[in-house]
Design an enzyme around this catalytic site. Structure first.
Site, PDB file in Angstrom:
ATOM      1  N   ARG A 275       0.822  -1.205   0.000  1.00  0.00           N
ATOM      2  CA  ARG A 275       0.000   0.000   0.000  1.00  0.00           C
ATOM      3  C   ARG A 275       0.860   1.261   0.000  1.00  0.00           C
ATOM      4  O   ARG A 275       0.510   2.266  -0.623  1.00  0.00           O
ATOM      5  CB  ARG A 275      -0.954  -0.010   1.186  1.00  0.00           C
ATOM      6  CG  ARG A 275      -1.925   1.176   1.176  1.00  0.00           C
ATOM      7  CD  ARG A 275      -2.938   1.100   2.302  1.00  0.00           C
ATOM      8  NE  ARG A 275      -3.944   0.082   2.042  1.00  0.00           N
ATOM      9  CZ  ARG A 275      -4.144  -0.981   2.805  1.00  0.00           C
ATOM     10  NH1 ARG A 275      -3.386  -1.183   3.869  1.00  0.00           N
ATOM     11  NH2 ARG A 275      -5.075  -1.857   2.527  1.00  0.00           N
ATOM     12  N   ALA A 276       1.988   1.219   0.690  1.00  0.00           N
ATOM     13  CA  ALA A 276       2.862   2.390   0.740  1.00  0.00           C
ATOM     14  C   ALA A 276       3.349   2.760  -0.653  1.00  0.00           C
ATOM     15  O   ALA A 276       3.389   3.936  -1.023  1.00  0.00           O
ATOM     16  CB  ALA A 276       4.048   2.121   1.666  1.00  0.00           C
TER      17      ALA A 276
END
Length: 653
Positions: A275-276
């Site tokens: 997700r980062a």
């Protein structure tokens, strides 16, 4: 009264940029604003709504459908092509901390579903926020399951309500903004990760800047309309820039070199999951559009990483979020194209990014020395070892407290253990029980047709059992008898492990210490478990052992907290070797103090006595308290499991 102008807010450039980027690209995932009280977090968020472009919505649609691309699954639809529409300002919807789940996601009318066979859906706050802003002040105080619901809707762009086999879904695309004061407790790491960007804000220490803040605020309160008028042109210009960036956004390209930089940076900071990387990429694209560029550059990646990674880097639960500027620059430099390798023809062509020399933040300072309090023989604080997985200690009985993961309780979520009629605490409707309650009365009510005739008194609601969070009050002996470095290290490690367990189980914690001739409340009950860990780290030892005073102070704290938060049941953890050496009749007074707590509070005595010659005083104290006696070496969950296996194998032999 007009809202405070966005451009009138002094300072906080990172917050300003994060809010603008989220407005340009809602896919970024919103912003979490962390900061101390009184730093204008809410003021800036509310001012943002006035900068967003207006939205075209279908007339009479409660879900704000776009007339150009209406939601095909809209509960008020389907909307025919060319349906009447109108333009309205983008909404700022505020979600109260105490909001119920039905208020957030909407509710289904069970009576109409049974009687008429129709789905009567009443939209909630997520529907109202569609194509606008959803603002949650003090998001860290919101129940975890509601935060999960918000973040899932923000990530998926849809909200779904399911009740007893009936499902309704509608579009819910909004910019999610949450504010919080870390002193009041942290969000769990998995919830932190769901916010796209995070910004730390703090009040300025510059007197001139503080003077300007006060001057503008007083001017606004004296004449809100006149003050807003002074900044109307600046706000309008900023709004036009945001709209221009939104139009440019689809044309921005993300080259492979920039993607490689993003991957290198995320790997360098050891962030979990992907997700980062995705959020950083989206933020970099939004920043490029904001800068008027059609291709992402290193500068865009740098800005995106500073906003998207601080709350995602791998860290201990009690560490403050943040990233190293030097590490960020090194990762960006490592990802620069290097050209052909040693086996290829031609030299490498990589070059470090411009501005590589940065004056990053100074190294974090070490823990402060505690004030000695003037007690002779005080010893410096001893650090704790690495925390371990602690046993789960529970409060006896079944409560009805705040949602958590420690003790049994009647909650809104959990397994169904029964049904209850409509009343003061309804919960979720129970379809089968409602049908059974209404069925015997159908003839007397003149039923005709396929549907049931349902009355309000027929409604039944599920009674569910789950887990609650408790107040874990630590009463820690800091006297000279605890001062041996190895012993204190073991004690602090065990207490730190219990604090970590309390953090994971969403407990409230407090800390009472006793030493020399008295006791003090080192930390009033709070949900900020990391504050308790900080106080524990600075705990010094020395002096005699006023055990009675420590127990009496703990009893006083529990009485006050029972009035403030009556539904949160307490768990008292007394950390001591059982000695009582301060004042006349110290042992007798300690027994009397223990008697006041016995039977009223679930207690645990963590026995810190060590060595071959043991007096067993902590075990005696546990008897007087009616508490469970736990040697400090048996606090770890693995230790307990090993002891159980040993007993079982011994019986088998």
């Amino acid at each position: 009264m007009k809202p405070y102008p966005f451009t009138a807010v002094v300072g906080m450039p990172d917050l300003r940029l994060a809010l603008v980027l989220s407005s340009i690209s809602p896919a970024v995932g919103g912003v979490l604003v962390r900061g101390e009280k009184g730093t204008a977090k809410s003021t800036m968020v509310r001012a943002l709504a006035g900068l967003l472009p207006g939205v075209d919505v279908v007339d009479a649609c409660r879900f704000s459908c776009d007339p150009v691309e209406p939601d095909p699954a809209c509960p008020d639809g389907p909307h025919a092509e060319g349906s009447p529409a109108h333009r309205r300002p983008a909404r700022l919807v505020e979600l109260p901390v105490g909001a119920a789940e039905d208020r957030v996601i909407g509710s289904l009318n069970l009576e109409r579903a049974l009687a008429d066979g129709v789905t009567d859906f009443q939209p909630g706050l997520l529907a109202a926020a569609h194509r606008g802003l959803l603002y949650v002040d003090e998001v860290n105080l919101l129940h975890d399951h509601l935060v999960d619901t918000l973040l899932d809707a923000a990530a998926m762009g849809r909200a779904t309500v399911e009740r007893e086999g009936v499902s309704v879904s509608h579009a819910a695309r909004f910019v999610l903004i949450g504010t919080m004061n870390p002193e009041e407790g942290e969000l769990r790491p998995q919830l932190l990760d769901r916010f796209g960007l995070t910004v730390e804000v703090a009040s300025s220490r510059d007197p001139e800047l503080r003077v300007e803040v006060v001057r503008r605020r007083l001017a606004y309160e004296a004449d809100p309309d006149g003050f807003a008028g002074q900044y109307a042109a600046a706000d309008a210009e900023l709004a036009a820039d945001i709209e221009a960036a939104q139009r440019l956004l689809p044309s921005v390209k993300l080259p492979d070199d920039a993607l490689r930089q993003i991957a290198e940076v995320c790997a360098s900071f050891e962030v979990d999951g992907m997700r980062a990387d995705i959020v950083t990429a989206r933020t970099a694209v939004a920043h490029a559009a904001w800068a008027g560029r059609t291709e992402v550059t290193t500068d865009d990646v740098r800005v995106a990483a500073r906003l998207a990674l601080p709350h995602r880097r791998r860290r201990n639960p009690f560490d403050a979020p943040g990233i190293s500027e030097e590490q960020l620059e090194q990762a960006l430099q490592d990802a620069e194209p290097e050209g052909p390798g040693p086996d290829d023809d031609g030299p490498g062509s990589g070059a470090p990014p411009e501005g590589g020399e940065t004056s990053g933040p100074p190294p974090s300072e070490g823990g402060q020395e505690p004030s000695g309090g003037g007690q002779g023989g005080d010893q410096k604080p001893v650090g704790a070892g690495e925390a371990f997985r602690a046993r789960r200690f529970e409060v006896k009985g079944t409560g009805e407290g705040a949602a958590g993961q420690r003790s049994r309780a009647i909650t809104d979520n959990g397994r169904t253990i029964g049904v209850q009629p409509a009343g003061t605490k309804d919960g979720h409707p129970h379809l089968l029980a409602t049908v059974r309650a209404a069925a015997p009365h159908q003839r007397s009510r003149g039923r005709s047709g396929a549907g049931l005739v349902v009355r309000p008194q027929d409604l039944r609601f599920a009674r569910r059992e789950g887990r609650e969070g408790n107040l874990v009050l630590f009463c820690v002996d800091a006297s000279g008898s605890m001062g041996a470095r190895q012993r204190m290290r073991e004690v602090k490690t065990a207490v730190l492990s219990l604090l970590l367990d309390a953090y994971q189980r969403r407990d409230k914690v407090g800390l009472v210490t006793f030493r020399a001739s008295g006791a003090e409340l080192a930390l009033p009950p709070t949900i900020s478990v990391d504050a308790a860990a900080s106080r524990l780290d600075g705990l010094a030892t020395g002096g005699r052992t006023p055990l009675a005073e420590g127990l009496l102070e703990a009893a006083r704290v529990l009485r006050i907290e029972a009035v403030r938060d009556p539904l949160r049941r307490p768990l008292l953890v007394v950390v001591t070797d059982g000695r009582a050496t301060s004042g006349a009749d110290a042992v007798q007074r300690a027994k009397q103090a223990a008697g006041l707590l016995a039977g009223n509070v679930t207690s645990i005595v963590m026995d810190c006595e060590s060595g071959k010659m043991r007096l067993g005083l902590a075990a005696e104290l546990a008897e007087h308290l009616g508490a469970e006696h736990v040697p400090v070496a048996e606090v770890a969950a693995d230790t307990l499991a090993g002891a159980v296996r040993t007993r079982i194998s011994g019986r088998a032999a």
